[in-house]
Design a protein around this motif. Structure first.
Motif, mmCIF file in Angstrom:
data_model
loop_
_atom_site.group_PDB
_atom_site.id
_atom_site.type_symbol
_atom_site.label_atom_id
_atom_site.label_comp_id
_atom_site.label_asym_id
_atom_site.label_seq_id
_atom_site.Cartn_x
_atom_site.Cartn_y
_atom_site.Cartn_z
ATOM 1 N N ASP A 45 0.813 -1.218 0.000
ATOM 2 C CA ASP A 45 0.000 0.000 0.000
ATOM 3 C C ASP A 45 0.846 1.267 0.000
ATOM 4 O OD1 ASP A 45 -2.354 -1.495 0.049
ATOM 5 O OD2 ASP A 45 -2.332 -1.615 2.235
ATOM 6 N N GLY A 46 2.166 1.110 -0.137
ATOM 7 C CA GLY A 46 3.051 2.257 -0.173
ATOM 8 C C GLY A 46 3.654 2.584 1.178
ATOM 9 N N VAL A 47 4.656 3.448 1.164
ATOM 10 C CA VAL A 47 5.361 3.879 2.365
ATOM 11 C C VAL A 47 5.143 5.376 2.548
ATOM 12 C CG1 VAL A 47 7.644 4.202 3.405
ATOM 13 C CG2 VAL A 47 7.123 2.071 2.199
ATOM 14 N N GLU A 48 4.691 5.757 3.735
ATOM 15 C CA GLU A 48 4.440 7.169 4.020
ATOM 16 C C GLU A 48 5.627 7.853 4.677
ATOM 17 O OE1 GLU A 48 0.892 7.563 6.291
ATOM 18 O OE2 GLU A 48 -0.420 6.900 4.650
ATOM 19 N N GLY A 49 6.501 7.089 5.305
ATOM 20 C CA GLY A 49 7.639 7.690 5.981
ATOM 21 C C GLY A 49 8.544 6.634 6.572
ATOM 22 N N ILE A 50 9.682 7.081 7.081
ATOM 23 C CA ILE A 50 10.707 6.208 7.652
ATOM 24 C C ILE A 50 11.078 6.764 9.019
ATOM 25 C CG2 ILE A 50 13.081 5.361 7.395
ATOM 26 C CD1 ILE A 50 12.672 5.786 4.324
ATOM 27 N N ALA A 51 11.159 5.890 10.014
ATOM 28 C CA ALA A 51 11.557 6.297 11.367
ATOM 29 C C ALA A 51 12.793 5.500 11.769
ATOM 30 C CB ALA A 51 10.436 6.078 12.368
ATOM 31 N N ILE A 52 13.752 6.175 12.390
ATOM 32 C CA ILE A 52 15.047 5.591 12.735
ATOM 33 C C ILE A 52 15.173 5.504 14.250
ATOM 34 C CG2 ILE A 52 17.546 5.826 12.490
ATOM 35 C CD1 ILE A 52 16.135 5.462 9.827
ATOM 36 N N THR A 53 15.605 4.337 14.760
ATOM 37 C CA THR A 53 15.816 4.213 16.205
ATOM 38 C C THR A 53 17.143 4.821 16.637
ATOM 39 O OG1 THR A 53 16.822 2.008 16.032
ATOM 40 C CG2 THR A 53 14.424 2.121 16.348
ATOM 41 N N HIS A 54 18.188 4.729 15.790
ATOM 42 C CA HIS A 54 19.478 5.333 16.123
ATOM 43 C C HIS A 54 20.370 5.319 14.891
ATOM 44 C CE1 HIS A 54 20.202 1.041 16.606
ATOM 45 N NE2 HIS A 54 21.497 1.241 16.724
ATOM 46 N N GLY A 55 21.387 6.156 14.940
ATOM 47 C CA GLY A 55 22.189 6.409 13.764
ATOM 48 C C GLY A 55 23.385 5.495 13.592
ATOM 49 N N HIS A 56 23.196 4.196 13.627
ATOM 50 C CA HIS A 56 24.249 3.253 13.269
ATOM 51 C C HIS A 56 23.962 2.707 11.876
ATOM 52 C CE1 HIS A 56 25.473 2.402 17.741
ATOM 53 N NE2 HIS A 56 25.955 3.535 17.275
ATOM 54 N N PRO A 57 24.995 2.539 11.052
ATOM 55 C CA PRO A 57 24.762 2.239 9.640
ATOM 56 C C PRO A 57 24.010 0.945 9.369
ATOM 57 C CG PRO A 57 27.104 2.092 10.198
ATOM 58 C CD PRO A 57 26.430 2.749 11.343
ATOM 59 N N ASP A 58 24.094 -0.025 10.268
ATOM 60 C CA ASP A 58 23.334 -1.252 10.020
ATOM 61 C C ASP A 58 21.834 -1.028 10.205
ATOM 62 O OD1 ASP A 58 24.078 -0.976 12.800
ATOM 63 O OD2 ASP A 58 23.245 -2.963 13.161
ATOM 64 N N HIS A 59 21.459 0.142 10.745
ATOM 65 C CA HIS A 59 20.044 0.473 10.918
ATOM 66 C C HIS A 59 19.574 1.579 9.978
ATOM 67 C CE1 HIS A 59 19.146 -1.809 14.685
ATOM 68 N NE2 HIS A 59 20.462 -1.818 14.718
ATOM 69 N N ASP A 60 20.436 2.520 9.635
ATOM 70 C CA ASP A 60 19.931 3.702 8.930
ATOM 71 C C ASP A 60 20.588 4.019 7.599
ATOM 72 O OD1 ASP A 60 22.427 4.704 9.664
ATOM 73 O OD2 ASP A 60 21.639 6.606 10.412
ATOM 74 N N ALA A 61 21.629 3.277 7.197
ATOM 75 C CA ALA A 61 22.352 3.655 5.978
ATOM 76 C C ALA A 61 21.466 3.597 4.737
ATOM 77 C CB ALA A 61 23.576 2.749 5.785
ATOM 78 N N GLY A 62 20.453 2.742 4.748
ATOM 79 C CA GLY A 62 19.581 2.628 3.588
ATOM 80 C C GLY A 62 18.477 3.662 3.528
ATOM 81 N N ALA A 63 18.379 4.541 4.528
ATOM 82 C CA ALA A 63 17.257 5.476 4.595
ATOM 83 C C ALA A 63 17.181 6.425 3.401
ATOM 84 C CB ALA A 63 17.304 6.258 5.906
ATOM 85 N N PRO A 64 18.279 7.080 2.986
ATOM 86 C CA PRO A 64 18.145 8.007 1.867
ATOM 87 C C PRO A 64 17.663 7.337 0.581
ATOM 88 C CG PRO A 64 20.193 8.409 3.045
ATOM 89 C CD PRO A 64 19.635 7.134 3.586
ATOM 90 N N ARG A 65 18.229 6.168 0.256
ATOM 91 C CA ARG A 65 17.813 5.490 -0.967
ATOM 92 C C ARG A 65 16.356 5.023 -0.868
ATOM 93 N NH1 ARG A 65 20.920 2.619 -4.885
ATOM 94 N NH2 ARG A 65 22.713 2.576 -3.450
ATOM 95 N N LEU A 66 15.978 4.465 0.282
ATOM 96 C CA LEU A 66 14.604 3.995 0.421
ATOM 97 C C LEU A 66 13.618 5.157 0.349
ATOM 98 C CD1 LEU A 66 12.710 1.612 0.939
ATOM 99 C CD2 LEU A 66 12.931 2.081 3.389
ATOM 100 N N ALA A 67 13.966 6.277 0.970
ATOM 101 C CA ALA A 67 13.081 7.440 0.912
ATOM 102 C C ALA A 67 12.860 7.875 -0.533
ATOM 103 C CB ALA A 67 13.674 8.587 1.732
ATOM 104 N N GLU A 68 13.919 7.845 -1.337
ATOM 105 C CA GLU A 68 13.800 8.217 -2.756
ATOM 106 C C GLU A 68 12.960 7.199 -3.509
ATOM 107 O OE1 GLU A 68 16.712 9.062 -6.628
ATOM 108 O OE2 GLU A 68 17.572 8.671 -4.646
ATOM 109 N N LEU A 69 13.216 5.916 -3.284
ATOM 110 C CA LEU A 69 12.462 4.872 -3.975
ATOM 111 C C LEU A 69 10.982 4.919 -3.631
ATOM 112 C CD1 LEU A 69 14.931 1.850 -3.559
ATOM 113 C CD2 LEU A 69 14.417 3.089 -5.672
ATOM 114 N N ALA A 70 10.680 5.351 -2.412
ATOM 115 C CA ALA A 70 9.282 5.401 -1.961
ATOM 116 C C ALA A 70 8.579 6.684 -2.388
ATOM 117 C CB ALA A 70 9.218 5.248 -0.448
ATOM 118 N N GLY A 71 9.271 7.540 -3.130
ATOM 119 C CA GLY A 71 8.630 8.743 -3.648
ATOM 120 C C GLY A 71 8.965 10.006 -2.895
#
Length: 235
Positions: A45-71
């Motif tokens: 049904d799509g992605v409305e947003g992304i929430a991060i628990t903490h700034g370690h790369p195994d958790h958040d490194a994919g955020a910029p690309r995923l945000a772009e892919l999700a529109g």
């Protein structure tokens, strides 16, 4: 929906757990194209947003690309308690100074504050054993049904798991103090006594991780005034 990233290691267990909940993504994980495509597939049904628990790369490194892919969806990095998209952020520093857990009803996304198996590594820059134990107390006071950790399986008995975590940390603390009281004055002497149940030389990462954890314990013990005056480890 849980989507596990293909990044298993001694610290990530069988990989980083990414979650899709309420059309939001919690911790998109590493910047791995196949993983991010799997996350999108888990959100038909799509992605409305992304929430991060903490700034370690195994958790958040994919955020910029995923945000772009999700529109071009927003990426939220909560700075403490408060609303975060459909979630309520609870500040839980310790593993990392920017760490939060995310509540959705009676479900808690715990990042690296509580894992599905094993104990949490407290020893990075910005970590604090005192803050970590305080954060566990905050989580234990919550009325939740299940914890969804950043690594490992779901935790269906949250308070029991937290009690085990606290017991483990305080027992390690007692063993560190016992080693110091017995005359240990080098890092390796304290490690070998306080971690006697672990073969710290079985893998290079084990002694490094135990050493970093030891420093976190020593910092807490200094704060409590439990170490001899002027105590410093050699080596």
């Amino acid at each position: 929906m849980r989507v596990r990233a293909p990044n298993p290691s001694a610290l990530t267990l069988d990989g980083t757990n990414t979650y899709v909940a309420a059309r939001w993504v919690v911790d998109p994980g590493p910047d791995d194209p196949a993983h991010l495509e799997a996350v999108l597939h888990a959100a038909p049904d799509g992605v409305e947003g992304i929430a991060i628990t903490h700034g370690h790369p195994d958790h958040d490194a994919g955020a910029p690309r995923l945000a772009e892919l999700a529109g071009g969806v927003p990426v939220l990095r909560p700075a403490g308690d408060g609303p975060a998209g459909p979630f309520t952020a609870i500040a839980t520093p310790g593993h990392a100074d920017d760490h939060v857990c995310l509540l959705l009803g009676r479900v808690c996304f715990t990042g690296d504050t509580v894992l599905g198996a094993g104990s949490v590594f407290v020893g990075y820059d910005g970590s604090s054993m005192t803050a970590y134990l305080d954060s566990l107390a905050r989580l234990r006071a919550l009325d939740i049904d299940v914890m969804c950790p950043g690594h490992g399986p779901f935790v269906w008995e949250p308070r029991e798991r937290i009690d085990l975590y606290v017991e483990h940390r305080l027992e390690r603390e007692r063993r560190v103090l016992d080693a110091v009281s017995a005359g240990a004055r080098t890092r390796d002497e304290v490690l070998d006594r306080a971690w006697s149940e672990v073969d710290l030389d079985a893998a290079p990462m084990l002694r490094y991780a135990a050493g970093a954890t030891l420093e976190a314990h020593l910092e807490r013990l200094r704060e409590l005034g439990s170490l001899p005056e002027g105590f410093q480890l050699a080596g």
